[in-house]
Design a protein around this motif. Structure first.
Motif, PDB file in Angstrom:
ATOM      1  N   GLY A 109       0.894  -1.151   0.344  1.00 14.94           N
ATOM      2  CA  GLY A 109       0.060  -0.014   0.030  1.00 14.94           C
ATOM      3  C   GLY A 109       0.815   1.188   0.085  1.00 14.94           C
ATOM      4  O   GLY A 109       0.243   2.553   0.375  1.00 14.94           O
ATOM      5  N   MET A 110       2.059   1.113  -0.376  1.00 11.28           N
ATOM      6  CA  MET A 110       2.980   2.333  -0.164  1.00 11.28           C
ATOM      7  C   MET A 110       3.603   2.539  -1.462  1.00 11.28           C
ATOM      8  O   MET A 110       3.524   1.775  -2.391  1.00 11.28           O
ATOM      9  CB  MET A 110       4.005   2.114   0.736  1.00 11.28           C
ATOM     10  N   LEU A 111       4.051   3.796  -1.809  1.00 14.85           N
ATOM     11  CA  LEU A 111       4.669   4.218  -3.059  1.00 14.85           C
ATOM     12  C   LEU A 111       6.215   4.761  -2.476  1.00 14.85           C
ATOM     13  O   LEU A 111       6.308   5.867  -2.316  1.00 14.85           O
ATOM     14  CB  LEU A 111       3.951   5.329  -3.876  1.00 14.85           C
ATOM     15  N   ILE A 112       7.047   3.616  -2.597  1.00 17.12           N
ATOM     16  CA  ILE A 112       8.404   4.076  -1.914  1.00 17.12           C
ATOM     17  C   ILE A 112       9.334   4.694  -2.641  1.00 17.12           C
ATOM     18  O   ILE A 112       9.513   4.351  -3.824  1.00 17.12           O
ATOM     19  CB  ILE A 112       8.826   2.779  -1.358  1.00 17.12           C
ATOM     20  N   ASP A 113      10.136   5.748  -1.946  1.00 17.57           N
ATOM     21  CA  ASP A 113      11.166   6.343  -2.608  1.00 17.57           C
ATOM     22  C   ASP A 113      12.541   5.770  -2.199  1.00 17.57           C
ATOM     23  O   ASP A 113      13.625   5.861  -2.997  1.00 17.57           O
ATOM     24  CB  ASP A 113      11.203   7.894  -2.289  1.00 17.57           C
ATOM     25  N   PHE A 114      12.461   5.109  -0.988  1.00 15.12           N
ATOM     26  CA  PHE A 114      13.825   4.609  -0.457  1.00 15.12           C
ATOM     27  C   PHE A 114      13.627   3.490   0.421  1.00 15.12           C
ATOM     28  O   PHE A 114      12.982   3.529   1.395  1.00 15.12           O
ATOM     29  CB  PHE A 114      14.540   5.753   0.414  1.00 15.12           C
ATOM     30  N   LEU A 115      14.201   2.222   0.032  1.00 14.28           N
ATOM     31  CA  LEU A 115      13.730   1.015   0.783  1.00 14.28           C
ATOM     32  C   LEU A 115      14.938   0.301   1.002  1.00 14.28           C
ATOM     33  O   LEU A 115      16.014   0.056   0.362  1.00 14.28           O
ATOM     34  CB  LEU A 115      13.059   0.140  -0.327  1.00 14.28           C
ATOM     35  N   VAL A 116      14.908  -0.060   2.382  1.00 10.28           N
ATOM     36  CA  VAL A 116      16.095  -0.838   2.909  1.00 10.28           C
ATOM     37  C   VAL A 116      15.803  -2.087   3.468  1.00 10.28           C
ATOM     38  O   VAL A 116      14.912  -2.322   4.299  1.00 10.28           O
ATOM     39  CB  VAL A 116      16.751  -0.006   4.181  1.00 10.28           C
ATOM     40  N   VAL A 117      16.527  -3.176   3.094  1.00 11.82           N
ATOM     41  CA  VAL A 117      16.013  -4.558   3.564  1.00 11.82           C
ATOM     42  C   VAL A 117      17.268  -5.304   4.064  1.00 11.82           C
ATOM     43  O   VAL A 117      18.287  -4.802   3.625  1.00 11.82           O
ATOM     44  CB  VAL A 117      15.264  -5.520   2.392  1.00 11.82           C
ATOM     45  N   ASP A 118      16.957  -6.511   4.363  1.00 11.53           N
ATOM     46  CA  ASP A 118      18.299  -7.183   4.988  1.00 11.53           C
ATOM     47  C   ASP A 118      18.286  -8.526   4.144  1.00 11.53           C
ATOM     48  O   ASP A 118      17.471  -9.334   4.092  1.00 11.53           O
ATOM     49  CB  ASP A 118      18.103  -7.689   6.433  1.00 11.53           C
TER      50      ASP A 118
END
Length: 216
Positions: A109-118
Motif C-alpha cells: 500500500g505504499m509508493l516508496i522512494d527509498f527501501l532498505v531490506v536485510d
C-alpha cells in the motif's frame, strides 16, 4: 520526474548522523545510507527490522527524513519486536512510524522512494517484488549483502525488465556489504508491474507509394 541528487542535504544528513551515532562503533553504514536517502530527497523511506538487529541504520534514516520532511517507516513482524525497536529508537531520541505485520504485505500500500531490506532474511526477495515505487523512481538498499553471487545479477533477477527495472546497481564493501540499486521511475505514478505495450504504426511513402509498418 526523476530522482535529483542534492549534495548539500546529503552532507547535512551525513554530519547529523555522525553526531547521532557517535556512541556506536562501526556506524559507517548508517552515515552512508542517511546521506543517500537525504540526497535523493526521499519522501517515503521504508525499512524492515527484526529483533536483535542494530538500530544505527534506523537512526540514520530518521535523520534523513527530518531533512527531507518525509516519512520514515519501519516494518516489524510482531509486537515484541515493535517494543524493542521503539525503546531503542526513543533512547536515541528518535520516534519513527512503526508498522507491525509481514513486510511483503505492508509494502503493497505504499509508493516508496527509498527501501532498505536485510539480504540475510529469507523474505527479502518477496519484499522487493511486492514493493511499489514512486513516479520519481527509487533507491533500493540491501544490507548484509555478499559477493558469493554477483550483486547486479541477483538484484536484476527480482525485476521484470518493464517499468520495474534497475537503471544501475553497485556493491559496496561497507559494513557487511551493501547492494545498492537505482530503480527506474514507474508508469502512472507507481512502480507497478505494468509493462509498456508496443504499438504498430502504418506509414506510406508519398513518393514511392510503399507502405511501412513500424513498431514503436
Amino acid at each position: 520526474m526523476k530522482l535529483v541528487w542534492s549534495p548539500e542535504i546529503a552532507a547535512k544528513a551525513f554530519m547529523d548522523t555522525v553526531k547521532s551515532c557517535e556512541l556506536f562503533q562501526g556506524s559507517s553504514v548508517a552515515e552512508l545510507i542517511s546521506a543517500m536517502a537525504a540526497g535523493w530527497n526521499a519522501k517515503l523511506i521504508v525499512e524492515t527490522w527484526t529483533r536483535g538487529g542494530v538500530t544505527t541504520t534506523s537512526i540514520g534514516l530518521a535523520v534523513a527524513s527530518s531533512h527531507t520532511s518525509g516519512r520514515h517507516v519501519c516494518i516489524v513482524p510482531d509486537e515484541e519486536t515493535r517494543s524493542e525497536y521503539t525503546a531503542a529508537m526513543e533512547k536515541a531520541g528518535m520516534s519513527p512510524e512503526v508498522i507491525v505485520g509481514e513486510p511483503e504485505e505492508a509494502v503493497k500500500g505504499m509508493l516508496i522512494d527509498f527501501l532498505v531490506v536485510d539480504s540475510r532474511k529469507n523474505n527479502f526477495a518477496r519484499i522487493i517484488k511486492e514493493a511499489k515505487f514512486g513516479h520519481r523512481g527509487a533507491v533500493l538498499v540491501c544490507k548484509n549483502a555478499s559477493l558469493k553471487v554477483a550483486s547486479d545479477f541477483r538484484l536484476r533477477s527480482l525485476f521484470d525488465g518493464g517499468s520495474r527495472r534497475i537503471v544501475r546497481s553497485v556493491f559496496l564493501p561497507v559494513g557487511k556489504g551493501l547492494d545498492i540499486a537505482h530503480v527506474a521511475a514507474g508508469e502512472n505514478g507507481s512502480g507497478s508491474d505494468k509493462v509498456k505495450k508496443s504499438r504498430w504504426i502504418r506509414r506510406v511513402d508519398r513518393q514511392s507509394g510503399e507502405e511501412y509498418v513500424i513498431r514503436q
